[in-house]
Design an enzyme around this catalytic site. Sequence first.
Site, PDB file in Angstrom:
ATOM      1  N   GLU A  21       0.899  -1.147   0.000  1.00 47.55           N
ATOM      2  CA  GLU A  21       0.000   0.000   0.000  1.00 47.55           C
ATOM      3  C   GLU A  21       0.937   1.194   0.000  1.00 47.55           C
ATOM      4  OE1 GLU A  21      -3.210   0.236  -0.256  1.00 47.55           O
ATOM      5  OE2 GLU A  21      -3.623  -1.914  -0.237  1.00 47.55           O
ATOM      6  N   ASP A  36      12.624   6.648   0.723  1.00 49.77           N
ATOM      7  CA  ASP A  36      13.362   7.624   1.543  1.00 49.77           C
ATOM      8  C   ASP A  36      12.486   8.181   2.667  1.00 49.77           C
ATOM      9  OD1 ASP A  36      11.667   9.224   0.039  1.00 49.77           O
ATOM     10  OD2 ASP A  36      13.194  10.678  -0.552  1.00 49.77           O
ATOM     11  N   GLU A  37      11.164   7.975   2.568  1.00 52.47           N
ATOM     12  CA  GLU A  37      10.266   8.522   3.606  1.00 52.47           C
ATOM     13  C   GLU A  37      10.501   7.897   4.975  1.00 52.47           C
ATOM     14  OE1 GLU A  37       6.139   9.120   2.691  1.00 52.47           O
ATOM     15  OE2 GLU A  37       6.579   9.474   0.593  1.00 52.47           O
TER      16      GLU A  37
END
Length: 369
Positions: A110, A152-153
């Site tokens: 998701e 990268d989050e």
Amino acid sequence: MAVSVTTLLGHNVVRSVVLLTSLSLSFVKTVLVTGGAGFIGSNLVRHLLRTPVRVVVLDALTYAGNLANLDGVIDGERCVFVRGTIGDRSLVAKTVTTYAVTHLVNCAAESHVDRSIHDSRPFLETNIMGTQVLLDVAREMGIQRFLQMSTDEVYGSLTATDEPFSTYSPLRPSSPYSASKAAADMLVGAAVHTHGLHAIVTRCSNNYGPYQFPEKFIPLMIVNALSQGPLPIYGDGRQVRDWIHVDDHCRGVMLALEHGNAGDVFLFGGNAERSNLDVVTRIVQLTGASASLIRHVDDRPGHDRRYAVNTSDVEHTLGWKPIIPFEEGLEDTVRWYAEHSTWWQAILSGEYRTYVEQTYPAPSAGQPS
Ligand code: NAD
Ligand code: TDX
């Protein structure tokens, strides 16, 4: 083998199974791409098929999975499609055995931050529990290489003056989405450390390019601009993202899969930091839409301000750097959406769901799903 898969997967897949049991020995590498009917997964499948491998796509075909992303690619021989969820251990194990899978790239997730804010449960189920199932099966079945596609989050948000993320940055995820991805990354690390699995994590900045579902910023803005719809900008629109063309990302993933050592983490970025307002302004110019379509709307809760990536590590270790300049890639992407309006109109009308259910019915109640 083919008989038990019949009951699970339906006739199309069975034809592939029958063909492939005889072909399986002729492929040195068989790469299982989970989430291969999504945006990055489908682009990666095309990249992989330019090399001498067989590809098996396992995808649940959620709202974001679209078989039209793989049009002309699935042939039941070099590229096989199996519908199902990565959370279904017996299906995953059966798929690995049937197709003699040697490599696994997990793109199934998701992936939309806004949805995770409204309902985090599917994110925990797929991104965390589903990844653990894949790790378990990979270990039990002796898969040679496992690549976890991450983001990268997981590093959280930067201020305007912070140094870009590097592989030494601490994990500080700030949305349910990024928290679920960080959790999965840690499970991958645990599988390497505890069980000796040959697994690699890649973390990439914001991708754009063909076949991206039009809920994400760039395709949403392009599709709305092309159809004279509103262009909703969260808050002040000064948030910054680092944009990378999906082809550059896929090239990096292929190198990481081939050359990465167990436990490696690779960070990919486009070296193209842009504010959301700058991006939408350029899309308005490229589409010839009116700037009056731009609307400032309520900000995303917990909205990360800036992402930026230091790619010097991968330049040294993999000899990789992004080669598609953002302005050129964005122009190509706008052109692609303008030329593929039937693709996105089928998504907007929901028509592609009907096709999905007719072609690959979901496993019914009572069967593993
Ligand atoms: P996407 O939403 O376009 O595609 C996800 C795919 O996974 C869909 O085909 C969906 O049907 C499938 N899927 C979802 N749940 C599943 C399940 N339980 N079992 C099997 N399949 C399932 O996502 P994307 O943008 O292509 O992202 C792919 C991966 O890359 C994700 O892990 C995402 O976190 C990561 N990533 C994305 C970006 C980006 O900018 N899009 C950037 C960095 C990392
Ligand atoms: O309508 C919008 N208006 C708007 O201003 C949307 C959909 C987004 N935005 C902003 C929010 C972000 O600052 O645009 C920026 C990009 O938004 P998204 O496309 O939702 O991406 P982001 O939240 O940055 O996360 C993406 O990049 C990393 C992907 O969705 C993740 O899957 C990936 O891990």
